[in-house]
Design a protein around this motif. Structure first.
Motif, mmCIF file in Angstrom:
data_model
loop_
_atom_site.group_PDB
_atom_site.id
_atom_site.type_symbol
_atom_site.label_atom_id
_atom_site.label_comp_id
_atom_site.label_asym_id
_atom_site.label_seq_id
_atom_site.Cartn_x
_atom_site.Cartn_y
_atom_site.Cartn_z
ATOM 1 N N LEU A 412 0.823 -1.202 0.000
ATOM 2 C CA LEU A 412 0.000 0.000 0.000
ATOM 3 C C LEU A 412 0.860 1.255 0.000
ATOM 4 N N ALA A 413 1.974 1.240 0.766
ATOM 5 C CA ALA A 413 2.844 2.412 0.823
ATOM 6 C C ALA A 413 3.464 2.706 -0.538
ATOM 7 N N VAL A 414 3.867 1.664 -1.247
ATOM 8 C CA VAL A 414 4.450 1.872 -2.576
ATOM 9 C C VAL A 414 3.439 2.509 -3.523
ATOM 10 N N TRP A 415 2.239 1.969 -3.513
ATOM 11 C CA TRP A 415 1.210 2.488 -4.400
ATOM 12 C C TRP A 415 0.744 3.881 -3.961
ATOM 13 N N LEU A 416 0.668 4.129 -2.646
ATOM 14 C CA LEU A 416 0.219 5.415 -2.141
ATOM 15 C C LEU A 416 1.216 6.515 -2.466
ATOM 16 N N VAL A 417 2.516 6.241 -2.292
ATOM 17 C CA VAL A 417 3.533 7.251 -2.597
ATOM 18 C C VAL A 417 3.555 7.547 -4.103
ATOM 19 N N ALA A 418 3.425 6.523 -4.917
ATOM 20 C CA ALA A 418 3.429 6.733 -6.367
ATOM 21 C C ALA A 418 2.265 7.627 -6.790
ATOM 22 N N TYR A 419 1.091 7.357 -6.253
ATOM 23 C CA TYR A 419 -0.075 8.175 -6.614
ATOM 24 C C TYR A 419 0.003 9.563 -5.981
ATOM 25 N N GLY A 420 0.407 9.640 -4.704
ATOM 26 C CA GLY A 420 0.417 10.927 -4.011
ATOM 27 C C GLY A 420 1.388 11.920 -4.609
ATOM 28 N N VAL A 421 2.598 11.485 -4.922
ATOM 29 C CA VAL A 421 3.589 12.399 -5.506
ATOM 30 C C VAL A 421 3.142 12.852 -6.892
ATOM 31 N N THR A 422 2.573 11.950 -7.657
ATOM 32 C CA THR A 422 2.144 12.301 -9.015
ATOM 33 C C THR A 422 1.027 13.333 -8.993
ATOM 34 N N THR A 423 -0.011 13.099 -8.199
ATOM 35 C CA THR A 423 -1.121 14.049 -8.153
ATOM 36 C C THR A 423 -0.714 15.389 -7.548
ATOM 37 N N GLU A 424 0.176 15.370 -6.556
ATOM 38 C CA GLU A 424 0.633 16.628 -5.973
ATOM 39 C C GLU A 424 1.409 17.452 -6.994
ATOM 40 N N GLY A 425 2.238 16.786 -7.809
ATOM 41 C CA GLY A 425 2.971 17.508 -8.841
ATOM 42 C C GLY A 425 2.080 18.051 -9.936
ATOM 43 N N LEU A 426 0.957 17.372 -10.200
ATOM 44 C CA LEU A 426 0.050 17.840 -11.249
ATOM 45 C C LEU A 426 -0.887 18.940 -10.760
ATOM 46 N N LEU A 427 -1.338 18.865 -9.508
ATOM 47 C CA LEU A 427 -2.322 19.820 -9.011
ATOM 48 C C LEU A 427 -1.696 21.081 -8.433
ATOM 49 N N HIS A 428 -0.569 20.981 -7.734
ATOM 50 C CA HIS A 428 0.045 22.130 -7.048
ATOM 51 C C HIS A 428 1.530 22.219 -7.385
ATOM 52 N N LEU A 490 -9.282 1.854 -7.566
ATOM 53 C CA LEU A 490 -9.519 0.491 -8.049
ATOM 54 C C LEU A 490 -8.486 -0.477 -7.484
ATOM 55 N N VAL A 491 -7.212 -0.085 -7.530
ATOM 56 C CA VAL A 491 -6.156 -0.971 -7.039
ATOM 57 C C VAL A 491 -6.185 -1.070 -5.510
ATOM 58 N N ALA A 492 -6.330 0.082 -4.829
ATOM 59 C CA ALA A 492 -6.258 0.085 -3.366
ATOM 60 C C ALA A 492 -7.479 -0.571 -2.740
ATOM 61 N N ASN A 493 -8.685 -0.199 -3.184
ATOM 62 C CA ASN A 493 -9.911 -0.682 -2.542
ATOM 63 C C ASN A 493 -10.303 -2.086 -2.960
ATOM 64 N N ILE A 494 -9.996 -2.443 -4.173
ATOM 65 C CA ILE A 494 -10.442 -3.751 -4.670
ATOM 66 C C ILE A 494 -9.313 -4.771 -4.651
ATOM 67 N N LEU A 495 -8.185 -4.431 -5.226
ATOM 68 C CA LEU A 495 -7.100 -5.409 -5.342
ATOM 69 C C LEU A 495 -6.390 -5.630 -4.006
ATOM 70 N N LEU A 496 -5.864 -4.537 -3.424
ATOM 71 C CA LEU A 496 -5.046 -4.704 -2.219
ATOM 72 C C LEU A 496 -5.868 -5.116 -1.008
ATOM 73 N N LEU A 497 -7.044 -4.520 -0.818
ATOM 74 C CA LEU A 497 -7.864 -4.893 0.329
ATOM 75 C C LEU A 497 -8.353 -6.333 0.233
ATOM 76 N N ASN A 498 -8.733 -6.751 -0.949
ATOM 77 C CA ASN A 498 -9.130 -8.162 -1.107
ATOM 78 C C ASN A 498 -7.944 -9.100 -0.964
ATOM 79 N N LEU A 499 -6.760 -8.624 -1.354
ATOM 80 C CA LEU A 499 -5.563 -9.423 -1.105
ATOM 81 C C LEU A 499 -5.330 -9.586 0.397
#
Length: 616
Positions: A412-428, A490-499
């Motif tokens: 989850l940390a790997v996926w969260l950091v990848a998404y968080g840094v990307t969206t932060e760079g695009l929005l702000h 989709l990945v966090a709520n469905i894939l990782l949580l079900n994993l």
């Protein structure tokens, strides 16, 4: 004939040796069998060793110090044992081992264990007089060898220690209990229960006889069916001990001693006092946390400090003054328990918070540390559940699932950091405030997993600040952010949580069948802990009148504890030489009965019958 015997040993042909060389036509002198015996031991030929012993070789005459030294010199150079022996000798002389000449089979048994030779160790164990203790020691050494004691140790009632103790327990329950708690001089004063704990022989603790002994020790001289409410009522009103509220198995005059000396009473007293401690701790933090000196601390906070000091004294007693081993070994054994590490963490945080709150500059930091420390002290209550038959096994399952949680958090940390840094760079892209950047990179994506998507409604740190202070959101790649949000959820709520759920289900199904066995083995350590609590806790005055005095008193006198009444269920007992000899003789008889039953069962099995028929 001697050359032919050497060839039979070299080729491991016990059939030829027994049918041609030991058929009765040749008269062998014991001295002629010594060299073949040495070769059979070095070559791991247990069947030939048995053949030589059955045909006149005396191990007492054979196993001298020099021969045992030669056996240890035959250890393969690539083995860990060879490296340890060389390190022990420092390269000055060949590695050797000085045996106890009165126990040659025991020395040979230890040699086979260290070389991980399960079949050889099993035969030596059959010849050792102290069967149960040696078998439990072998289970610890051969735990990973499916052909030795380790494989048998996980099968209740198999061909190992489980059925040996079952044979003893079926013959005499009282003698079997003595066998469990008897100190063995051969194994350094350890009992069978201690050897089983070191060997992690969980199925041994799951035996009905062992559990009956532990239950008897847990209740002491009180009836096992005594309700808990009667114990609590007597705990707060000690004169009830001399009424018929609680039934004892011993004399009337010893009720005070028997009640306060029972581990179940010490456990309940610890639970009650710990709950009162948490109540006082919470009261100080919420209602009576005075400013720094000279205004504070208050009287309730001072009482809290004294109480924590008594807890620290108890931990020092457990770690430094419990047992007969050297101080370093006692401390090492104390730190191996995760709950002891938990206690030291809680006490260390409390000491840090208490020191910080005494100074005006660090007063707020001290309060913060103490608030976090209250959480650690409260989580310590989980250890109380270990005594419960229903909740205890669930603790084992939760502990196993924690490993799955950490593995899930890594993905989850790997996926969260990848998404968080990307969206932060695009929005702000123009925001330079480091605190807000960290919030939006880590905090915002984590809350989005649970449906909290509008950041201005959930971030408490941003409330009250004017909207114009916020940097303008970049709308150039807003569509890309929405696509990334959909993929992230989709990945966090469905894939990782079900994993994670699948991992939990697999762990639960895997551990559920053995959780009861794990709990029964841990029950021994819990009972032993409260059995070793000094009786001065109940002999001076009832513990609810004050936690500090008794704890300070027995902490100041750790080397002169009051003798605990030795009941048949005590964890360790020293028997007289006559009693010890009688008990070992009885154990040897039960072991022989067990081995005869195994041999009869093997001869009557269909596989053995087919083998004999094919040979004919």
């Amino acid at each position: 004939y001697l050359d032919e015997l050497r060839l039979a040993v070299a080729w491991n042909r016990v059939d030829i040796a027994s049918s041609k060389l030991f058929c009765g036509d040749i008269q062998w002198e014991p001295s002629q069998l010594e060299d073949p015996m040495r070769d059979a031991l070095l070559g791991d030929r247990p069947a030939l060793v048995r053949l030589f012993v059955e045909n006149g070789l005396d191990l007492d005459e054979f196993l001298t110090w020099g021969r045992l030294s030669e056996l240890y010199r035959g250890v393969p150079e690539a083995s860990l044992l060879h490296q340890l022996l060389e390190r022990r000798q420092g390269g000055a002389e060949p590695p050797h081992y000085q045996p106890r000449t009165r126990n040659p089979w025991t020395d040979l048994f230890i040699w086979a264990l260290l070389l991980n030779r399960g079949e050889m160790a099993t035969y030596c164990w059959e010849m050792v007089r102290k069967a149960l203790g040696g078998r439990l020691l072998g289970c610890g050494e051969l735990r990973g060898d499916p052909s030795g004691c380790g494989g048998e140790g996980e099968t209740p009632g198999g061909t190992g220690w489980g059925s040996v103790f079952g044979e003893c327990y079926g013959n005499s329950e009282s003698r079997a209990s003595q066998l469990l708690v008897r100190r063995s001089r051969l194994w350094g004063g350890a009992t069978c229960l201690q050897l089983a704990w070191l060997a992690e022989a969980r199925c041994f603790f799951a035996h009905d006889g062992v559990q009956a002994l532990l239950t008897q020790n847990w209740w002491g001289e009180m009836e096992r069916s005594t309700p808990v409410w009667k114990l609590l009522l007597t705990f707060f009103c000690p004169p009830l001990i001399f009424t018929h509220l609680i039934t004892f198995r011993s004399v009337w005059l010893w009720r005070w001693r028997r009640f306060w000396g029972a581990p179940v009473t010490a456990f309940l007293g610890n639970v009650v006092m710990y709950l009162l401690f948490l109540l006082l701790f919470s009261y100080v933090l919420l209602l009576d946390f005075a400013p720094p000196p000279p205004d504070g601390p208050s009287a309730s906070e001072a009482l809290l400090y004294i109480w924590v000091f008594t807890l620290l004294c108890e931990e020092l007693r457990q770690g430094c003054f419990t047992g007969h081993q050297p101080l370093a070994q006692r401390v090492r054994a104390y730190l191996q328990d995760p709950w002891n590490e938990f206690d030291l963490t809680a006490l260390g945080l409390f000491l840090l918070g208490a020191v910080c709150r005494m100074f005006p500059r660090s007063y707020a930091s001290g309060r913060t540390v103490l608030c976090l420390d209250f959480m650690v002290f409260t989580l310590r209550l989980i250890h109380i559940f270990a005594v419960n038959k229903q909740l205890g096994p669930k603790m084992i399952i939760v502990g196993k699932m924690m490993k799955d949680v950490f593995l899930f958090l890594f993905f989850l940390a790997v996926w969260l950091v990848a998404y968080g840094v990307t969206t932060e760079g695009l929005l702000h892209p123009s925001d330079q405030r480091l605190a807000w950047i960290f919030r939006r990179v880590f905090y915002r994506p984590y809350l989005q997993i649970f449906g909290q998507i509008p950041l201005n409604e959930i971030d408490g740190a941003g409330r009250g600040s004017p909207l114009e202070a916020e940097p303008c959101t970049n709308t150039y790649a807003n569509w890309l952010v929405l696509v990334l949000l959909v993929i992230f959820l989709l990945v966090a709520n469905i894939l990782l949580l079900n994993l994670l759920i699948a991992m939990f289900s697999y762990t639960f199904a895997k551990v559920q069948g053995n959780s009861d066995t794990y709990w029964k083995s841990q029950r021994y350590s819990l009972i032993l802990e409260y059995h070793n609590r000094p009786l001065i806790w109940g002999w001076t005055w009832p513990p609810h009148l004050g936690p500090a005095g008794p704890c300070l008193l027995f902490t100041c006198l750790p080397s002169h504890p009051r003798p605990r009444p030795r009941t048949p269920g005590s964890p360790a007992r020293d028997l007289s030489p006559e009693q010890d000899t009688q008990l070992l003789t009885w154990e040897a008889v039960q072991k022989e009965n067990h081995l005869l039953a195994l041999g009869r069962q093997k001869r009557d099995s269909n596989t053995e019958r087919l083998r004999r028929t094919s040979q004919k």
